[in-house]
Every structure is written in structure tokens, then in C-alpha cells.
Scaffold this motif. Structure first.
Motif: not given
Length: 160
Positions: A30-49
């Protein structure tokens, strides 16, 4: 997680060793997902709707939950080690099970069933989905193999 010598290999708590590893694996993935994909790459958030404020709040809640699970898993791990009831092989297997389980749950349930977010927006999703879910499945299968191997060892050999 190095092998901790057990006074009697039969005292290893196989279920708790595995589950403590599962919790740590879930939290780390969860930390890897949140740090890499949510923060560093800014590809998505946990809830994007919803609004950007709600997306940011959802990331914060995910991060808080991940930290609580990580701390709980490490306290459980430390307690098992203190009581000489830890099987490090099973903890590693549990770690891989937790990491892979989180990855697959996120990829299948969050991305496809609930559609709370996608891996990335504005691109063809199939390659991303395949890599995401295959990586989760590989981690899950590796964890299952490690747990199976550790449980099939003779508990009297002292090498758990």
C-alpha cells in the motif's frame, strides 16, 4: 527478517508468523502504491470519482490505514520474536502473500469492479492492467510457495 534461533522449533507459531507477515506485506505494498503511483507519478488517487480535495483526503486516509497496519504487523512480529515463536520463513511467505494480495485486490476490485480509480488515465489500460495484475499474481504465488515450503519442512530440524 533474519532467522531467530528457536529454543524448540515446535514452539513456532506458524499461523501468527504468517499473518504478521501478511499485515506487513499489505502495508508495504500500500505504501509503494501510494508513494509511487499517487504521489511521485501522480497517475491516480485512491478515490478519483470526486473533487481533487476528496481525492487528496482519500490518499491521506489510505496512508493512515497503511501506517496503522504496518505498526500493528511489526508489533506482532516483534512479539513473536520476543517469545521465540517466530518462523521467519513463514513471515516472509506471509509478506509476499500480503503484498501480492493487496496488488491483486487493488487491480481487480478497486480498478475494475468498484472503479474507484484506474492505474493511469488517458492511455490504453490493458498493458498497465496486465503488468499490475500479473505482478500481484507472481507475488501471491511466490508467497504461497514459500509458505508451503516452510510448512512442509520437518519442524524438528530447527531451521524454521
Amino acid at each position: 527478517m533474519t532467522d531467530f534461533p528457536l529454543s524448540n522449533a515446535r514452539t513456532a507459531d506458524t499461523r501468527s508468523s504468517t499473518l504478521a507477515g501478511v499485515l506487513i506485506g499489505i502495508a508495504v505494498m500500500a505504501a509503494v502504491d501510494e508513494i509511487v503511483f499517487h504521489q511521485l507519478l501522480a497517475w491516480h488517487h485512491f478515490y478519483d470519482r470526486s473533487t481533487p480535495s476528496v481525492a487528496l483526503l482519500s490518499d491521506g486516509l489510505l496512508h493512515a490505514a497503511e501506517l496503522i497496519i504496518l505498526v500493528g504487523g511489526f508489533f506482532w512480529f516483534a512479539d513473536l520474536r520476543r517469545r521465540r515463536a517466530l518462523s521467519t520463513r513463514l513471515a516472509w511467505g506471509g509478506f509476499l502473500l500480503g503484498a501480492g494480495g493487496f496488488q491483486l485486490f487493488d487491480g481487480l476490485v478497486d480498478h475494475k469492479v468498484l472503479r474507484v480509480h484506474q492505474i493511469r488515465y488517458g492511455v490504453h489500460l490493458v498493458p498497465y492492467d496486465v503488468v499490475w495484475n500479473v505482478a500481484g499474481a507472481v507475488l501471491l504465488l511466490a508467497g504461497a510457495a514459500v509458505v508451503w515450503w516452510a510448512r512442509s519442512r520437518d519442524p524438528r530440524d530447527g531451521s524454521r
